[in-house]
Design a protein around this motif. Structure first.
Motif: not given
Length: 230
Positions: A132-155
């Motif tokens: 939904k927001y990839h194109e708009k983030a590219m336009e505004t220069g917004s970096l969107v990063i999820s999954a930065c916690a225990f459930l994801s980082v060890p994996v």
């Protein structure tokens, strides 16, 4: 690209008084004004200033809490979120379940050009936000990063380690990970985590459909010393 913003804070931790948010604040304080860490300005945000103050006091123990600004914002109020975005380089979102409460935060960051980071482990939410927001983030220069916690980082760390062991072009097309918990004490599940887990299971099929529908160009490329794969 939008006009460059001049934020007041390096990071605003949103949902800082929540169960996980308090631990995020405790870790952030270790890096605040502690060279070589670049973190010099920090603010906490949430619906209740009193609870934010209590969370800061808890996180700072055994030391007195530092003079960190406490800001009022609500994930259901887009205007308050835009106000946060105008003041910071990055919103670190700790408010879940993200499938219910996360989209307004992503939208505010993307539309304002603020960077976004979260502790989400809900695959459907992450896939949906990217579509939904990839194109708009590219336009505004917004970096969107999820999954930065225990459930994801060890994996991810395990994946990175194993990637270095594979020969060129020998990467598998699917990877599964397993988690085993052992404790002498009774394990207690936070209700917010429970909600996120239930939503993740309920939306598993939708997550797969979103993943399959995404364009190949949206997939990140992991580069290693022996090559790369996406």
């Amino acid at each position: 690209m939008q006009e460059k913003r001049k934020p007041q804070y390096d990071i605003i931790i949103l949902g800082a008084s929540g169960f996980t948010g308090k631990y995020v604040v405790r870790e952030a304080l270790k890096f605040l004004n502690s060279p070589p860490s670049p973190l010099t300005t920090l603010a906490l945000a949430g619906r209740n200033p009193t609870k934010l103050a209590q969370a800061l006091q808890w996180a700072a123990q055994p030391n007195p809490p530092p003079p960190i600004p406490l800001l009022t914002a609500d994930t259901t109020d887009p205007s308050s979120l835009l106000g946060l975005c105008s003041q910071t380089k990055l919103i670190l979102n700790c408010v879940g379940p993200f499938g219910l409460l996360g989209e307004h935060v992503v939208a505010a960051c993307v539309n304002s050009g603020c960077n976004y980071l979260d502790i989400c482990g809900e695959a459907e939410f992450m896939e949906r936000m990217e579509v939904k927001y990839h194109e708009k983030a590219m336009e505004t220069g917004s970096l969107v990063i999820s999954a930065c916690a225990f459930l994801s980082v060890p994996v991810e760390l395990g994946l990175m380690f194993n990637v270095r062991q594979w020969k060129d072009h020998a990467a598998p097309n699917r990877i599964e990970s397993y988690l085993s918990l052992e404790s002498d004490k009774r394990l207690v599940l936070n209700f917010g985590t429970y909600e996120s887990t239930v939503m993740g299971v309920a939306n598993a099929q939708k997550s797969q459909e979103l993943m399959q529908s995404r364009s190949k160009k949206l997939r990140p490329v992991v580069r290693t010393s022996s090559g790369s794969f996406s």
